[in-house]
Design a protein around this motif. Structure first.
Motif, PDB file in Angstrom:
ATOM      1  N   UNK A 466       0.907  -1.252  -0.172  1.00 16.03           N
ATOM      2  CA  UNK A 466      -0.054   0.024  -0.031  1.00 16.03           C
ATOM      3  C   UNK A 466       0.838   1.213  -0.149  1.00 16.03           C
ATOM      4  N   UNK A 467       0.364   2.224  -0.568  1.00 21.75           N
ATOM      5  CA  UNK A 467       1.128   3.358  -0.621  1.00 21.75           C
ATOM      6  C   UNK A 467       0.241   4.773  -0.232  1.00 21.75           C
ATOM      7  N   UNK A 468       0.907   5.766   0.413  1.00 24.65           N
ATOM      8  CA  UNK A 468       0.088   6.840   0.765  1.00 24.65           C
ATOM      9  C   UNK A 468       0.857   8.269   0.377  1.00 24.65           C
ATOM     10  N   UNK A 469       0.273   9.157   0.903  1.00 21.02           N
ATOM     11  CA  UNK A 469       0.835  10.308   0.695  1.00 21.02           C
ATOM     12  C   UNK A 469       1.749  10.785   1.930  1.00 21.02           C
ATOM     13  N   UNK A 470       2.759  11.482   1.598  1.00 16.85           N
ATOM     14  CA  UNK A 470       3.716  11.678   2.757  1.00 16.85           C
ATOM     15  C   UNK A 470       3.173  13.113   3.172  1.00 16.85           C
ATOM     16  N   UNK A 471       3.726  13.551   4.289  1.00 18.02           N
ATOM     17  CA  UNK A 471       3.411  14.917   4.774  1.00 18.02           C
ATOM     18  C   UNK A 471       3.723  15.877   3.973  1.00 18.02           C
ATOM     19  N   UNK A 472       3.099  17.058   3.599  1.00 18.49           N
ATOM     20  CA  UNK A 472       3.658  18.038   2.546  1.00 18.49           C
ATOM     21  C   UNK A 472       4.602  19.149   3.046  1.00 18.49           C
ATOM     22  N   UNK A 473       4.484  19.372   4.305  1.00 22.82           N
ATOM     23  CA  UNK A 473       5.340  20.406   4.579  1.00 22.82           C
ATOM     24  C   UNK A 473       6.422  20.078   5.842  1.00 22.82           C
ATOM     25  N   UNK A 474       7.476  20.917   5.990  1.00 26.06           N
ATOM     26  CA  UNK A 474       8.336  20.398   7.000  1.00 26.06           C
ATOM     27  C   UNK A 474       7.609  20.511   8.278  1.00 26.06           C
ATOM     28  N   UNK A 475       6.950  21.768   8.345  1.00 29.85           N
ATOM     29  CA  UNK A 475       6.205  21.968   9.608  1.00 29.85           C
ATOM     30  C   UNK A 475       5.271  20.705  10.074  1.00 29.85           C
ATOM     31  N   UNK A 476       4.366  20.292   9.196  1.00 27.66           N
ATOM     32  CA  UNK A 476       3.634  19.146   9.212  1.00 27.66           C
ATOM     33  C   UNK A 476       4.286  17.928   9.585  1.00 27.66           C
ATOM     34  N   UNK A 477       5.406  17.834   9.225  1.00 24.63           N
ATOM     35  CA  UNK A 477       6.379  16.542   9.381  1.00 24.63           C
ATOM     36  C   UNK A 477       6.843  16.786  10.565  1.00 24.63           C
ATOM     37  N   UNK A 478       7.171  17.801  11.168  1.00 26.83           N
ATOM     38  CA  UNK A 478       7.557  17.636  12.498  1.00 26.83           C
ATOM     39  C   UNK A 478       6.641  17.782  13.525  1.00 26.83           C
ATOM     40  N   UNK A 479       5.392  18.364  12.940  1.00 23.98           N
ATOM     41  CA  UNK A 479       4.108  18.068  14.105  1.00 23.98           C
ATOM     42  C   UNK A 479       3.780  16.414  14.309  1.00 23.98           C
ATOM     43  N   UNK A 480       3.789  15.942  13.119  1.00 27.27           N
ATOM     44  CA  UNK A 480       3.758  14.403  13.068  1.00 27.27           C
ATOM     45  C   UNK A 480       4.850  13.751  13.938  1.00 27.27           C
ATOM     46  N   UNK A 481       6.084  14.147  14.064  1.00 31.33           N
ATOM     47  CA  UNK A 481       7.088  13.243  14.601  1.00 31.33           C
ATOM     48  C   UNK A 481       6.856  13.827  16.099  1.00 31.33           C
ATOM     49  N   UNK A 482       6.678  15.032  16.488  1.00 34.77           N
ATOM     50  CA  UNK A 482       6.261  15.298  17.883  1.00 34.77           C
ATOM     51  C   UNK A 482       5.339  14.491  18.465  1.00 34.77           C
ATOM     52  N   UNK A 483       4.191  14.378  17.736  1.00 36.83           N
ATOM     53  CA  UNK A 483       3.064  13.540  18.281  1.00 36.83           C
ATOM     54  C   UNK A 483       3.573  12.072  18.568  1.00 36.83           C
ATOM     55  N   UNK A 484       4.249  11.624  17.596  1.00 34.29           N
ATOM     56  CA  UNK A 484       4.770  10.092  17.632  1.00 34.29           C
ATOM     57  C   UNK A 484       5.781  10.080  19.029  1.00 34.29           C
ATOM     58  N   UNK A 485       6.554  11.174  19.063  1.00 34.23           N
ATOM     59  CA  UNK A 485       7.539  11.215  20.082  1.00 34.23           C
ATOM     60  C   UNK A 485       7.012  11.276  21.257  1.00 34.23           C
ATOM     61  N   UNK A 486       5.977  12.103  21.522  1.00 35.43           N
ATOM     62  CA  UNK A 486       5.151  12.519  22.744  1.00 35.43           C
ATOM     63  C   UNK A 486       4.452  11.028  23.026  1.00 35.43           C
TER      64      UNK A 486
END
Lengths: 869, 233
Positions: A466-486
């Motif tokens: 399966x394949x999906x869409x990657x996050x489109x901006x750096x800020x969104x990407x960082x937001x996602x990683x912050x969520x995972x980290x937290x």
């Protein structure tokens, strides 16, 4: 007359009268003096691109006469003698060296053939052959002996010379065995790396702390804590990845009635229908008995347009009374509304291949206690790193290591965890743990942890389905990683995998590594600022002579990158992790610390996907911390110069080592800055590159074979075999095939350039859209090309690449600076560039291109006799 | 030398056009090809740039009792055509009779040419129950339409390869019949000749489709068919 023409052409291309006049004057002189019309000169002129590569392929410039003279002199005088001689000498030496190395590695490879398999070497056989009563003793003696040896290697204090010899011996050994294929050599490399790193850490604890000075001690302990963390992650990483299971799909029984019933769940909250639509179409096309497949859209956004769409295509639509616990809550509610034995979960942008269920469900029938089969997440759009650094499909991305290696390594220990999408779960298992975990913001990993605690099994299938869409901006990407980290740190606090019931040792270690991994923020910040403690504050963070530091720390770095290059070769570029970590470090440092202190705090933030960026832009907000870090390091560099000039003589080496560290840090920070320079994303729906056979049918009834070069749900790119002249808005029909069947899609020509056509597919019916998704996104092999093997195992090359990237980051920063500052900086950059433009170059030697003549002859019938032909 | 013929399941499925195109495509694959027209309509030559006014052909040569070999035309090196020739209806009858009575007549003639050619492609009347000239490779040609589907139920030896010509992917019925045949007809040739406007256009230009429109899908399809034929050796 001729000169006037030259002059006018120069004037036309923007030269001032004076420069144009000067150039024309030199041009005229050249023709007067040199007999340029003679055949010999004409040959040179015809090959000017070859002899004057830096001058002839661009518009003329004022300094060109001088450049021509310099290059000609160089060609005539220097080139014929020196390089050939030098090259001959060098190639002779190099070939001797290369031959010696090849000979040695050949010898070693031959000698170690029994150790080159995927399994462990014959030593294990010897142990197995000893009688049953003796075996434990043999093992124990062997174990005690090796442990003692390892402890000796780690703790024995050496003076400078002894350490130097020790280091070179281990390094030489590593270089020899890294050429040997097979698992044994890999384990050996890992052992060497562990010994060297442990020795380094032991030395740091025992011999490098200055207990007499509190500033030294505080700074030293801080750095030591960060290094201990890095060592722990290194160790856990080795445990996790040394033995990937490489599980294969389990075939399903021939009898369809034995196949389990499956509910496909597609949770969505605020995503566009255009994004969700493809996933639903693809789910409808999954190869599975129709009466055993139910598809549900779980819409937390409660949108009418989704309800309508679900009714139109005939899939289930589930909404719930409240929105508690975000995605986990959504799934839990849906579980109460459905009955299938298995539950397949796709994030709303993940488009499954048609074979998804057939390949993943077999293991559920084989193993009654199997709760989860996870497959990799792949992305058909570039993530911000790939887009901004232009590495999409050419270099492994961030997820490649995790999904290519880490999860596969986890699988050996039955510790693969759920990643929220592209997975199949057993309903009974989820019910057994009381539904998806809702306590943390990473419900997926927590759910898997609970499953493992209850004795359920998990499996990982390393086939991109399966394949999906990657996050489109750096800020969104960082937001996602912050969520995972937290989320991961929350689990670490509330449901620590190291303690509690139900897990075996390796499961605990794998989970612990996954969670500890996200605490990397603060250690990374410490590494980025550590040399400043000496340069700015004059604190001895490592209380030892610089030369000793070097021969302890360099082997530690070299061996770990050698071992990691071997293990992670195809899945990650060495040192790439440094860049990712540096970008994230600042942003995850605070949330993880907060979550560590108070795990209850923190909300679920949805990762926004499917957006577009209209202009190139620089994300100043995101990169502010890196400017501060870079500023500090530049300051440190200034201090270093000051110390070099006025500091005490005996500190010189320490200053130099610290400066090198600072420069390294600056370049890593530069690469983080390079990522923050966002490249614009022009298409709302990202294109998937492919090379499918297709045909184009024109309104006139003509059909042309073509290649489908890329597609999205909205359009397609076509490469025809001959340049078709089609005006925009021409109606055409795109013909695609899937398993011998033809499908046609009405399309409009949008763009047209030579052989390439851009088509838009706006007016497709639901049925045609489903067919289109089946012909493209959903093909069983659609995502396989993502697994292109990247060349790994070149740590040194990757190291230079990363440093170059760092430099590029600062150059990009210049592009985005306000104009006056930019001018000033360009002046600094352009002066050397201008000087360099006068330097002579090596001429280009290229193969002559041969053009194939057309093999068509006109048919010209002529009477004759067949028997005499 | 291999002989090949195409037999339409019914009239008008495009055998003559396909023979001309296939002959040209085989020649492009460096085969020595002779195209032989056994049909009194004498249409094959028209696909290969023979002048409409040219009346010569083997039938006329037979009638005049002159050597039939000399009625051939050389189109290009190793690409030859032997047309039927232009005869009135009354003149055609004795020829047809002798064709029907002396079945070994043409095989003997072709055998004498076997060292000169790799392939002989024979265009003969569809309506006859059996080939006038037995060929090494006989391919039935059909349209993916209901009439052909009905005819398929009753006709001919079932293991003879079945080729779909003039397939129009836009038409749902054709797609469905193609799918049905794929599932029920193991003898189906695994490739299609698409309905491409380039085919009638190339006849208008008196050339095989591979020559007139080499980039068209139909030309590519015929080239694939030629390769498939070579693989059947």
């Amino acid at each position: 007359m001729f000169k006037a023409k030259f002059y006018h052409s120069l004037r036309y291309s923007g030269f001032s009268p004076l420069s144009a006049g000067l150039l024309s004057f030199f041009h005229g002189i050249a023709w007067l003096v040199l007999r340029l019309e003679s055949p010999a000169w004409q040959r040179v002129l015809a090959n000017s691109a070859r002899w004057y590569p830096h001058i002839s392929n661009r518009p003329p410039r004022l300094g060109d006469p001088i450049r021509y003279v310099i290059q000609s002199l160089w060609l005539l005088v220097v080139l014929p003698i020196s390089p050939r001689v030098r090259q001959a000498q060098w190639s002779k030496r190099l070939s001797l060296l290369g031959q010696a190395r090849a000979w040695l590695s050949q010898k070693i490879t031959n000698a170690t053939r029994p150790w080159q398999g995927e399994e462990l070497p014959p030593i294990a056989d010897v142990l197995n052959k000893t009688s049953k009563t003796l075996r434990p003793f043999a093992m124990a003696i062997f174990g005690v002996f090796t442990t003692a040896l390892v402890i000796l290697c780690i703790t024995e204090p050496f003076d400078f010379e002894a350490q130097l010899v020790f280091v070179f011996l281990l390094w030489g050994l590593a270089l020899l065995i890294r050429d040997i294929p097979g698992r044994f050599a890999m384990v050996l490399l890992v052992m060497l790396s562990l010994i060297v790193s442990s020795r380094y850490l032991w030395w740091r604890y025992t011999g490098t702390l200055n207990w007499n000075d509190s500033l030294d001690l505080v700074c030293g302990l801080t750095l030591l804590a960060a290094e201990s963390y890095a060592w722990l992650i290194l160790l856990l990483g080795y445990v996790q990845t040394i033995w990937p299971l490489k599980r294969q799909p389990q075939p399903l029984p021939r009898d369809l009635t034995l196949w389990p019933s499956v509910d496909v769940m597609i949770p969505t909250y605020n995503e566009d229908l255009a994004v969700v639509r493809n996933t639903v179409y693809a789910a409808l096309g999954l190869d599975w008995p129709e009466d055993k497949l139910n598809i549900y859209i779980l819409d937390d956004g409660r949108r009418d347009i989704f309800r309508q769409f679900a009714a139109e295509v005939g899939v289930g639509y589930i909404i719930r009374p409240d929105n508690r616990h975000a995605k986990a809550g959504n799934l839990n509610y849906a579980l109460t509304q459905t009955q299938g034995t298995l539950v397949a979960i796709f994030d709303c942008d993940h488009i499954p291949a048609r074979s998804f269920l057939q390949l993943t469900t077999g293991w559920f029938l084989k193993d009654d206690r199997l709760a989860l089969v996870q497959t990799p997440h792949t992305f058909y759009s570039p993530d911000p790193f790939e887009r901004n650094l232009n590495t999409f499909h050419s270099e492994p991305n961030e997820g490649e290591l995790f999904y290519g290696l880490v999860q596969d390594g986890n699988d050996l220990w039955n510790a693969t965890f759920f990643c929220g999408s592209c997975a199949v779960l057993r309903r009974a298992a989820i019910n057994d743990i009381g539904g998806f975990a809702v306590e943390t913001v990473t419900e997926d990993a927590h759910t898997a942890l609970r499953l493992h605690r209850r004795g359920w099994h998990s499996a990982y299938l390393r086939i991109p389905l399966a394949a999906g869409l990657a996050t489109e901006s750096l800020s969104a990407h960082i937001g996602q990683r912050i969520r995972w980290a937290r989320g991961m740190v929350q689990i670490l606090r509330t449901d620590n995998p190291l303690f509690g019931r139900g897990l075996n040792l390796f499961q605990r270690l794998c989970y612990a590594n996954a969670m500890l991994h996200f605490l990397a923020g603060i250690p990374r910040l410490i590494f980025l600022t550590a040399p400043l403690a000496f340069l700015l504050l004059h604190a001895y963070i490592i209380y030892a002579p610089a030369s000793l530091i070097l021969i302890y720390v360099l082997p530690h770095m070299i061996h770990s990158s050698l071992a990691n290059a071997r293990i992670q070769g195809p899945f990650r570029k060495s040192f790439q992790g440094e860049v990712y970590e540096t970008v994230l470090a600042w942003y995850i440092a605070w949330p993880t610390t907060l979550a560590l202190l108070n795990p209850k705090k923190g909300r679920f933030n949805v990762t926004v996907k499917g957006g577009l960026m209209e202009h190139d832009q620089f994300d100043w907000r995101i990169s502010t911390p890196y400017f501060i870090l870079a500023g500090l390091n530049f300051l440190g560099l200034g201090f270093a110069i000051w110390r070099l000039m006025y500091g005490p003589e005996d500190e010189m080496l320490t200053v130099i080592v610290s400066s090198l560290w600072v420069i390294y840090n600056l370049l890593i920070i530069g690469s983080a800055v390079a990522v923050a320079a966002e490249v614009r994303q022009v298409r709302l729906s990202p294109r998937v590159n492919t090379g499918l056979a297709a045909a184009l049918r024109l309104e006139s009834g003509h059909l042309y074979p073509a290649t489908l070069t890329d597609y999205s749900d909205q359009g397609a790119g076509i490469q025809a075999q001959l340049p078709l002249v089609l005006l925009p808005d021409t109606k055409v029909t795109l013909v695609l095939w899937r398993s011998g069947r033809a499908f046609t899609f009405p399309a409009l020509v949008r763009r047209h350039q030579g052989h390439f056509l851009g088509l838009s597919l706006d007016s497709l019916s639901h049925e045609q859209r489903t067919d289109f998704v089946r012909c493209t996104f959903e093909r069983a092999d659609a995502w396989l090309n993502k697994q292109e093997q990247f060349s790994g195992d070149q740590p040194l090359q990757h190291f230079w690449d990363m440093l170059a990237l760092g430099a590029k980051g600062y150059a990009r920063l210049c592009d985005h600076l306000p104009r006056p500052i930019k001018r000033l900086l360009y002046l600094v950059v352009d002066l050397p560039r201008w000087l360099y433009s006068f330097c002579p170059r090596i001429p280009r030697f290229s193969a002559k291109d041969t053009s194939l003549s057309s093999s068509l002859h006109p048919l010209a019938p002529s009477a004759g006799s067949v028997s005499s032909s | 030398m291999k002989s090949l013929t195409l037999r339409g399941l019914r009239g008008g499925v495009g055998c003559t056009t396909l023979i001309a195109a296939l002959g040209y495509a085989l020649h492009q694959l460096r085969q020595r090809v002779l195209l032989l027209d056994l049909c009194p309509e004498n249409m094959l030559g028209l696909h290969l740039n023979l002048p409409w006014s040219a009346a010569e052909g083997w039938a006329q040569a037979d009638k005049q009792q002159s050597p039939w070999q000399e009625a051939a035309w050389c189109l290009s090196q190793d690409l030859w055509i032997l047309p039927y020739g232009r005869l009135s209806y009354a003149e055609q009858q004795p020829i047809a009779q002798s064709l029907n009575q002396q079945l070994e007549h043409w095989p003997e003639r072709l055998a004498s040419l076997s060292s000169h050619f790799d392939w002989v492609l024979i265009d003969q009347k569809t309506a006859e129950p059996l080939s006038l000239v037995a060929c090494d490779l006989e391919i039935r040609v059909a349209h993916a339409d209901p009439a052909c589907h009905a005819l398929l139920q009753s006709s001919l030896p079932p293991d003879m390869p079945l080729l779909v010509n003039n397939f129009d992917p836009i038409r749902k019925l054709q797609r469905d019949i193609w799918l049905l045949w794929q599932q029920t007809r193991p003898e189906l040739v695994p490739l299609l000749i698409h309905a491409d406007e380039a085919v009638p256009e190339s006849l208008a230009c008196k050339a095989p489709v591979g020559h007139h429109a080499p980039q068209s899908l139909a030309a590519k399809n015929v080239a694939s068919l030629a390769a498939w034929c070579l693989s059947k050796e």
